[in-house]
Design an enzyme around this catalytic site. Structure first.
Site, PDB file in Angstrom:
ATOM      1  N   ASP A 225      -0.157   5.861  -5.556  1.00 22.91           N
ATOM      2  CA  ASP A 225      -1.072   7.302  -5.740  1.00 22.91           C
ATOM      3  C   ASP A 225      -0.380   7.895  -6.789  1.00 22.91           C
ATOM      4  OD1 ASP A 225      -2.718   6.566  -3.337  1.00 22.91           O
ATOM      5  OD2 ASP A 225      -0.434   6.889  -2.326  1.00 22.91           O
TER       6      ASP A 225
ATOM      7  N   HIS B   5       0.793  10.771  -1.859  1.00 19.87           N
ATOM      8  CA  HIS B   5      -0.341  10.623  -1.064  1.00 19.87           C
ATOM      9  C   HIS B   5      -0.744  11.922  -0.284  1.00 19.87           C
ATOM     10  CE1 HIS B   5      -3.650   9.359   1.698  1.00 19.87           C
ATOM     11  NE2 HIS B   5      -3.820   8.120   0.920  1.00 19.87           N
TER      12      HIS B   5
ATOM     13  N   HIS C  98       0.839  -1.206  -0.023  1.00 19.17           N
ATOM     14  CA  HIS C  98       0.177   0.174   0.050  1.00 19.17           C
ATOM     15  C   HIS C  98       0.938   1.301   0.007  1.00 19.17           C
ATOM     16  CE1 HIS C  98      -2.556   3.002   2.213  1.00 19.17           C
ATOM     17  NE2 HIS C  98      -3.331   2.632   1.109  1.00 19.17           N
TER      18      HIS C  98
END
Length: 273
Positions: A27, A41, A5
């Site tokens: 992201d 992010h 992640h």
């Protein structure tokens, strides 16, 4: 798929793959002209994580290409899937098509190397807003116009807003998408969330007449939640700690039921046991 992640710096690619990730989520932020600008992010983000790591999008994508091109000194064979979490919230709805066009041109040049021995990973374009479905058309039209329609075989889709599944299906219908669909469900690791909607997504996946091919749950950092997710039947788990997920997958309850996906496993095919 063990999905690392918030992998937004080139150095983190190795870091997460070393911990056991075979997939990463990155992201992507856009500038006012709908160009992909940074892999970033920002605050707030998951508890226990540095939210501020970033690269210029082009630079990250070049690093990613090296990590997924056989023969490159930076090649990581295990890394087979990349989810681009497209932060389109900064754009007007009418810029979605442009964003898709510009993203496609960028990936074509810097990731796929204009079709000349570029990166081999499968790519999921994850869009947070159903109203931005035209991004998909912009992306597809551009690859077709540039003579690289074949690369669409490497591209899949996700709407990440936790919308009702029928609404998601409707957005795909408008976008002309009939396959290569991943469905995410989840919430930041700072809060708990039930598996209710995950189970609905899995039911759609397994119904034979739904649009979903794969289901992933985010962000899972605890062994107990990992087990609950695997018991529900997810295809992927997004995590800040890939080693935790890998550990649970090696437990006796799971090691014969699940395997860690390799390049030979088609991420667009619904798995039939």
């Amino acid at each position: 798929w063990i999905m690392g992640h918030m992998v937004n710096s080139i150095a983190q690619i190795d870091e997460f793959v070393n911990l056991g990730a075979n997939s990463i989520e990155t992201d992507v932020s856009f500038d006012k002209q709908a160009n992909p600008e940074y892999t970033y992010h920002g605050i707030p983000c998951d508890c226990g994580r540095n939210c501020l790591k970033w690269e210029y999008f082009n630079d990250f994508v070049k690093g990613l290409r090296r990590a997924t091109t056989p023969g490159d000194s930076k090649y990581r064979e295990k890394l087979v899937l990349v989810v681009f979490d497209l932060k389109t919230g900064s754009l007007y709805d009418n810029q979605a098509y442009d964003a898709g066009t510009k993203l496609a041109k960028n990936l074509l040049q810097h990731y796929w190397n204009n079709g000349n021995n570029g990166g081999r990973a499968y790519i999921v374009l994850s869009i947070p807003n159903l109203n931005h479905y035209k991004l998909i058309a912009g992306f597809k039209d551009t690859l077709k116009n540039e003579g690289h329609e074949d690369l669409l075989g490497k591209v899949g889709h996700d709407f990440s807003g936790n919308d009702d599944i029928p609404d998601v299906e409707e957005a795909y219908k408008k976008a002309g998408v009939t396959g290569h669909v991943w469905q995410s469900d989840g919430i930041t690791n700072c809060f708990p969330r039930t598996l209710k909607r995950v189970r609905l997504a899995i039911a759609n996946r397994d119904s034979g007449n739904g649009i979903i091919n794969k289901v992933y749950y985010w962000t899972v950092d605890k062994r107990s939640t990992t087990r609950d997710s695997l018991d529900a039947g997810v295809d992927g788990i997004m995590t800040n700690y890939p080693d935790v997920i890998a550990d649970v997958l090696s437990e006796s309850a799971y090691k014969n039921k699940y395997k860690i996906a390799t390049y030979e496993d088609n991420p667009w095919e619904t798995f039939k046991a």
